[in-house]
Design a protein around this motif. Structure first.
Motif, short mmCIF file in Angstrom:
data_model
loop_
_atom_site.label_atom_id
_atom_site.label_comp_id
_atom_site.label_asym_id
_atom_site.label_seq_id
_atom_site.Cartn_x
_atom_site.Cartn_y
_atom_site.Cartn_z
N MET A 1 26.78 39.58 37.28
CA MET A 1 27.03 39.04 38.62
C MET A 1 26.21 39.82 39.65
O MET A 1 26.22 41.04 39.67
N THR A 2 25.47 39.10 40.49
CA THR A 2 24.64 39.73 41.51
C THR A 2 25.48 40.13 42.71
O THR A 2 26.28 39.34 43.20
N MET A 3 25.30 41.37 43.16
CA MET A 3 26.06 41.85 44.30
C MET A 3 25.52 41.23 45.58
O MET A 3 24.31 41.24 45.82
N PRO A 4 26.40 40.68 46.44
CA PRO A 4 25.91 40.05 47.68
C PRO A 4 25.42 41.08 48.68
O PRO A 4 25.97 42.18 48.76
N GLN A 54 40.98 38.38 47.27
CA GLN A 54 40.62 37.53 46.15
C GLN A 54 39.14 37.14 46.22
O GLN A 54 38.43 37.13 45.21
N ASP A 55 38.67 36.84 47.44
CA ASP A 55 37.25 36.52 47.61
C ASP A 55 36.37 37.70 47.20
O ASP A 55 35.34 37.52 46.53
N LEU A 56 36.76 38.90 47.62
CA LEU A 56 35.99 40.10 47.29
C LEU A 56 36.00 40.37 45.78
O LEU A 56 35.01 40.83 45.21
N GLU A 57 37.12 40.05 45.15
CA GLU A 57 37.19 40.21 43.69
C GLU A 57 36.24 39.24 43.00
O GLU A 57 35.56 39.60 42.04
N GLU A 58 36.19 38.00 43.50
CA GLU A 58 35.30 37.00 42.90
C GLU A 58 33.83 37.37 43.10
O GLU A 58 32.97 36.97 42.31
N MET A 59 33.54 38.14 44.16
CA MET A 59 32.17 38.62 44.39
C MET A 59 31.81 39.80 43.48
O MET A 59 30.67 40.24 43.45
N GLY A 60 32.81 40.33 42.79
CA GLY A 60 32.56 41.48 41.92
C GLY A 60 32.64 42.81 42.63
O GLY A 60 32.23 43.84 42.08
N LEU A 61 33.17 42.83 43.87
CA LEU A 61 33.26 44.06 44.65
C LEU A 61 34.59 44.77 44.48
O LEU A 61 34.69 45.98 44.71
N LEU A 62 35.63 44.04 44.12
CA LEU A 62 36.96 44.61 43.89
C LEU A 62 37.44 44.22 42.50
O LEU A 62 36.98 43.25 41.91
N ALA A 63 38.39 45.01 41.99
CA ALA A 63 39.02 44.70 40.71
C ALA A 63 40.52 44.92 40.85
O ALA A 63 40.96 45.73 41.68
N PRO A 73 37.83 49.34 44.33
CA PRO A 73 36.42 48.93 44.30
C PRO A 73 35.83 49.06 42.90
O PRO A 73 36.15 50.00 42.16
N THR A 74 34.97 48.14 42.54
CA THR A 74 34.18 48.26 41.32
C THR A 74 33.01 49.21 41.58
O THR A 74 32.78 49.64 42.72
N GLU A 75 32.25 49.52 40.55
CA GLU A 75 31.05 50.34 40.76
C GLU A 75 30.05 49.63 41.67
O GLU A 75 29.40 50.26 42.50
N SER A 76 29.97 48.30 41.54
CA SER A 76 29.10 47.53 42.45
C SER A 76 29.60 47.62 43.88
O SER A 76 28.83 47.72 44.83
N GLY A 77 30.93 47.59 44.02
CA GLY A 77 31.52 47.72 45.35
C GLY A 77 31.25 49.08 45.96
O GLY A 77 30.93 49.21 47.15
N LEU A 78 31.35 50.13 45.13
CA LEU A 78 31.06 51.48 45.62
C LEU A 78 29.60 51.59 46.04
O LEU A 78 29.27 52.23 47.04
#
Length: 347
Positions: A1-4, A54-63, A73-78
């Protein structure tokens, strides 16, 4: 998943995301909608906040951990937070004084480097790391001492007074006169040279049949030089202090990760190669979790900054290593200040 990109998040989403990350970095716990509704400063209901989460989770930024209704935060979110949203705080005057008082120009530079690693460890509650300058020793004196029939202790004294010992395994025994001859030859011929220069000079003399040595002494001299030059090229000059800080109260619930991290630290060669890559950056480097293969299991982060000699050349790296849940906004300026302090000492 590409980080926005950060600009793709609207103001409300950015604010909530920043607060979630800051709360998580502060507490180490997943952040729930009820907590956010009290501290975010936004007039949003818990339900609205949950929708954004939920939106942030779908972006891959939260888990969402299985055991909690909150998010972390995910590693991508960090990475997104560190690169584009983090607010940094300069080291306090007390911290600056502590760093300067520990890193002084009195004594060998190795002492200042060890002190830098130690003070960073104490101030950050992480393990402090310092990559020492790659300096070739200037040779002052060599000697050989017999340990057994086929083992010789090679002793090197550098011009700065540093003494190192190595054990040489011999294919065939040598007599005591060969030890004396080799010791005297190396001291007279190679005093004031670096290891590589001494090795090149010896090879040239042997090739041109100018070495005033018998075969046993010549082989001993070659082995004595080779064992140090190989060691100097391959051994990581990495100083690590404060590994015990990694075994904090929060680590009790994450023992597998901590065990993997301590194993990583034991393998200084790989850690050194990773830290050393900050030399080419000429600026701060931050490695978060599995972005680097070395930390794919331990989920750790490194914050590292190069330090320079008086000519501006990068000669080493200083930083910290710890869990991905670091206070990046506080530790990054602290590492930067320590690097700048070290740079004033390197001549």
């Amino acid at each position: 998943m590409t980080m926005p990109p950060i600009y793709e998040l609207n103001d409300r989403t950015r604010t909530l995301f920043r607060v979630i990350v800051e709360q998580y970095l502060d507490s180490g716990l997943p952040v729930g909608s009820r907590t956010l509704s009290k501290i975010s400063g936004l007039s949003l209901s818990s339900a609205s906040i949950r929708n954004v989460m939920q939106d942030l989770e779908e972006m891959g930024l939260l888990a969402a951990p299985h055991t909690s209704a909150g998010r972390l935060p995910t590693e991508s979110g960090l990475r997104l937070f560190v690169d584009g949203m983090m607010r940094t705080d300069e080291p306090t005057m007390e911290e600056q004084r502590a760093i300067k008082s520990q890193i002084t120009g009195h004594g060998p530079i190795e002492e200042a480097l060890a002190s830098a690693s130690q003070i960073l460890s104490g101030l950050s509650s992480c393990a402090g790391i310092v990559m020492a300058p790659k300096r070739e020793a200037i040779l002052k004196q060599f000697s050989f001492a017999r340990l057994s029939q086929n083992q010789i202790l090679a002793i090197m004294v550098a011009s700065d007074g540093h003494i190192e010992n190595r054990i040489i395994e011999l294919n065939a025994p040598v007599n005591d006169s060969a030890l004396v001859e080799a010791s005297n030859y190396m001291t007279v011929k190679f005093c004031g040279m670096t290891l590589n220069d001494a090795k090149a000079a010896l090879d040239a003399e042997i090739r041109n049949e100018q070495a005033a040595l018998d075969r046993a002494s010549a082989n001993l001299v070659k082995q004595g030089l080779a064992i140090w030059s190989i060691d100097a090229d391959e051994r990581p000059v990495l100083i690590v202090k404060g590994q015990s800080n990694l075994l904090d109260e929060a680590a009790v619930n994450d023992l597998d990760r901590i065990r993997n991290l301590l194993d990583d630290l034991e393998n200084k060669q790989e850690i050194a190669q990773l830290v050393d890559s900050a030399r080419s950056a000429q600026s701060m480097r931050i490695f978060i979790g599995s972005e680097n293969r070395l930390f794919s299991l331990s989920g750790s982060s490194i914050i590292a900054a190069p330090y320079h000699d008086e000519g501006g050349k990068v000669v080493g790296v200083v930083g910290v290593i710890g869990p991905t849940r670091l206070n990046y906004g506080r530790i990054i300026p602290m590492v930067d200040f320590t690097a700048k302090t070290l740079s004033t000492l390197i001549k």
